[in-house]
Design a protein around this motif. Sequence first.
Motif, PDB file in Angstrom:
ATOM      1  N   ARG A 139       1.408   4.661   7.809  1.00 50.86           N
ATOM      2  CA  ARG A 139       2.107   3.461   8.249  1.00 50.86           C
ATOM      3  C   ARG A 139       1.919   3.130   9.722  1.00 50.86           C
ATOM      4  O   ARG A 139       2.291   2.059  10.168  1.00 50.86           O
ATOM      5  CB  ARG A 139       3.603   3.587   7.946  1.00 50.86           C
ATOM      6  CG  ARG A 139       3.876   3.569   6.459  1.00 50.86           C
ATOM      7  CD  ARG A 139       5.345   3.795   6.204  1.00 50.86           C
ATOM      8  NE  ARG A 139       5.649   3.804   4.786  1.00 50.86           N
ATOM      9  CZ  ARG A 139       5.874   2.691   4.087  1.00 50.86           C
ATOM     10  NH1 ARG A 139       5.838   1.519   4.666  1.00 50.86           N
ATOM     11  NH2 ARG A 139       6.148   2.776   2.805  1.00 50.86           N
TER      12      ARG A 139
ATOM     13  N   ASP B 102       8.854  -6.906  11.382  1.00 52.65           N
ATOM     14  CA  ASP B 102       8.308  -5.711  10.713  1.00 52.65           C
ATOM     15  C   ASP B 102       8.403  -4.473  11.604  1.00 52.65           C
ATOM     16  O   ASP B 102       8.502  -3.351  11.109  1.00 52.65           O
ATOM     17  CB  ASP B 102       6.851  -5.942  10.298  1.00 52.65           C
ATOM     18  CG  ASP B 102       6.748  -6.909   9.133  1.00 52.65           C
ATOM     19  OD1 ASP B 102       7.781  -7.136   8.468  1.00 52.65           O
ATOM     20  OD2 ASP B 102       5.657  -7.448   8.880  1.00 52.65           O
ATOM     21  N   THR B 105      12.066  -3.456  11.031  1.00 49.78           N
ATOM     22  CA  THR B 105      12.356  -2.863   9.717  1.00 49.78           C
ATOM     23  C   THR B 105      11.671  -1.500   9.565  1.00 49.78           C
ATOM     24  O   THR B 105      12.052  -0.722   8.703  1.00 49.78           O
ATOM     25  CB  THR B 105      11.886  -3.770   8.560  1.00 49.78           C
ATOM     26  OG1 THR B 105      10.498  -4.036   8.725  1.00 49.78           O
ATOM     27  CG2 THR B 105      12.647  -5.072   8.496  1.00 49.78           C
ATOM     28  N   ILE B 109      12.475   1.256   6.711  1.00 54.56           N
ATOM     29  CA  ILE B 109      11.587   1.453   5.558  1.00 54.56           C
ATOM     30  C   ILE B 109      11.177   2.927   5.447  1.00 54.56           C
ATOM     31  O   ILE B 109      11.189   3.486   4.353  1.00 54.56           O
ATOM     32  CB  ILE B 109      10.344   0.537   5.692  1.00 54.56           C
ATOM     33  CG1 ILE B 109      10.826  -0.907   5.805  1.00 54.56           C
ATOM     34  CG2 ILE B 109       9.342   0.789   4.558  1.00 54.56           C
ATOM     35  CD1 ILE B 109      10.410  -1.900   4.825  1.00 54.56           C
ATOM     36  N   SER B 114      15.576  -0.301   1.179  1.00 49.44           N
ATOM     37  CA  SER B 114      14.770  -1.314   0.482  1.00 49.44           C
ATOM     38  C   SER B 114      14.328  -2.403   1.451  1.00 49.44           C
ATOM     39  O   SER B 114      14.974  -2.654   2.467  1.00 49.44           O
ATOM     40  CB  SER B 114      15.579  -1.938  -0.650  1.00 49.44           C
ATOM     41  OG  SER B 114      16.517  -2.854  -0.117  1.00 49.44           O
ATOM     42  N   LYS B 115      13.210  -3.041   1.124  1.00 56.24           N
ATOM     43  CA  LYS B 115      12.641  -4.064   2.008  1.00 56.24           C
ATOM     44  C   LYS B 115      13.624  -5.180   2.294  1.00 56.24           C
ATOM     45  O   LYS B 115      13.745  -5.650   3.419  1.00 56.24           O
ATOM     46  CB  LYS B 115      11.374  -4.651   1.358  1.00 56.24           C
ATOM     47  CG  LYS B 115      10.118  -4.038   1.944  1.00 56.24           C
ATOM     48  CD  LYS B 115       8.899  -4.848   1.561  1.00 56.24           C
ATOM     49  CE  LYS B 115       7.678  -4.185   2.176  1.00 56.24           C
ATOM     50  NZ  LYS B 115       6.469  -4.353   1.415  1.00 56.24           N
ATOM     51  N   LYS B 116      14.325  -5.605   1.249  1.00 52.87           N
ATOM     52  CA  LYS B 116      15.236  -6.725   1.362  1.00 52.87           C
ATOM     53  C   LYS B 116      16.387  -6.379   2.316  1.00 52.87           C
ATOM     54  O   LYS B 116      16.715  -7.142   3.229  1.00 52.87           O
ATOM     55  CB  LYS B 116      15.780  -7.060  -0.029  1.00 52.87           C
ATOM     56  CG  LYS B 116      16.525  -8.362  -0.096  1.00 52.87           C
ATOM     57  CD  LYS B 116      16.782  -8.784  -1.536  1.00 52.87           C
ATOM     58  CE  LYS B 116      17.910  -9.787  -1.619  1.00 52.87           C
ATOM     59  NZ  LYS B 116      19.215  -9.189  -1.888  1.00 52.87           N
ATOM     60  N   LYS B 119      15.172  -6.170   5.909  1.00 53.93           N
ATOM     61  CA  LYS B 119      14.962  -7.500   6.493  1.00 53.93           C
ATOM     62  C   LYS B 119      16.276  -8.088   6.981  1.00 53.93           C
ATOM     63  O   LYS B 119      16.346  -8.674   8.055  1.00 53.93           O
ATOM     64  CB  LYS B 119      14.339  -8.441   5.444  1.00 53.93           C
ATOM     65  CG  LYS B 119      12.831  -8.364   5.384  1.00 53.93           C
ATOM     66  CD  LYS B 119      12.188  -9.667   5.873  1.00 53.93           C
ATOM     67  CE  LYS B 119      10.796  -9.417   6.424  1.00 53.93           C
ATOM     68  NZ  LYS B 119       9.770  -9.236   5.380  1.00 53.93           N
TER      69      LYS B 119
END
Lengths: 223, 337
Positions: A139, B102, B105, B109, B114-116, B119
């Motif tokens: 990542r 990003d 987050t 992550i 979770s991504k949602k 965000k």
Amino acid sequence: MSLPIDTLVELLKGGLLESLYMTIVSTIIAYIIGIPLGIIVFVTDTGGILKNKPVNFIFGVIINMIRSIPFLILLVAMLPVTRAIVGTTIGSSATIVPLVAAAAPFVARMVESSLKEVSPGVIEAAKAMGASPIQIITRVLLPEAKPSLTVGFTIAISTILGYSAMAGFVGGGGLGAIAINYGYYRYKTDIMLITVALLIIIVQIFQTVGMFIANKIDKRTNN
Amino acid sequence: MIKLENVSKEFETRGKKKIDAVNDVSLEINTGEIFGIIGFSGAGKSTLVRCINLLEQPTKGKVFLNDKELTAASAKELRQERRKIGMIFQQFNLLAQKTCIDNITFPLIISGVSKKEAKERAKELLKLVDLEDKAKAYPEQLSGGQKQRVAIARALATKPEVLLCDEATSALDPITTRSILALLKKINEELKVTIVVITHEMRVVEQICDRVAVMSEGVIKEVGTVKDIFLNPKSETARKLILPERDRIPNGKRAGILRLAFDGQSSSEPIISELTLESGAYVNILGANTEDIGGKAYGQMLIELPADNEAVKKIKAFLDKRQIHYEEGGNADVTAD
């Protein structure tokens, strides 16, 4: 022209496709081997996230050993291995084996040098956030090095194309074989010049497209 | 909250010579405070702060976070604990190939959020640092101050209890420094995050710190409240940091020292001249460290008081009238390190 134009076009078309086939397949396999190898060498180095002197030393030596063998000699030396894997030593598929053997360590060094360009501060920040070594590799290191890896890929594929032409001497296919068989053994200089011109054009295309993509995906440049 | 017990960090240089970057440091940082560690370049501050989240493994000593010994934690436990410790850096260290949102987050992550959800949290944080409109921008498109704001948002993403700031404002201009420090203060007050600030600039300590440790050659020379350090610097290092132009504040007995803190008074007013005229007393300026930002004065000044008590009273009355904050001290004898 020393050959009927139709025959010549057919010949060159076949050679071109064979060259592309060898180059592209070899590059892909070389990357499948070279990326993990490059990552291992990078992360086990002094100051790396998985510092491991013995592992780093062993892989370093293997890479350097293969890299120091001239390709033409590697080509011949690998004939038994090639026969064992492909079943023959002639033709473009057979050439892929020595090409991969020569290219994988080269790719590993290219990958390593791209990873070295990633700011150590960014790696440190990821560590401070609680990222595991695998997360740092997948990542942080690879995504951050993407533009540089793309440039490396462009250089690698052009180099592998050059190597593939050399394979013509020992019965490999492609444009290199045409240049050698017609241009060198039969003194048909015009055919040799045409194959050389084709090789130059292919390298130019690889180079231009590669650099374009590398610039496009690099978010450090404003575009 | 954070406790360092006899922490040392030894580095081996190329010639196999050993260097103590941090030498037997014991320190306790309390919950909710802004703690400064100040010293000149090469004092070992950055190494010390990296010993807190174990980016540097101490060669000796123990590190505790809320009574949990980090130096005894497994690699996996340590990664969990690090999510409770945010960190920001001088060079921001943002992911150059990722957008602001990003970047923010990212720590969520990798910790399995979770991504949602990540965000949404990132959007809240962008609001906190005043950069809602930059969510889709890449770091390259931001100014230094904006990059540091994104880095702060990222460091706060996992709701840490501690925020470590390693020379976080040293690459920024004075105005931006002020605003970043104000943001850190706000985070400390509103989110109750304990903050550790590493700096070589006294103005940083002066603006936000509650307590400060003065560091030199890998050793903590003194620890105290900002007021104590300014008015009664006991170590040579502290004196040099406070009054860089002077080798030392005159030793021996004196009537006392006042520390005047300027916090946005108009810089065009000749305060000191008015002070002497109104009080009729002479004052000796020992040192000043003030900046003019947008016509307002920030910083501090140390003045030596006259021996005459009446005059001192007048001086204080004047300062009260002009609403200039001051602290008195400096009666103690100054000793060398």
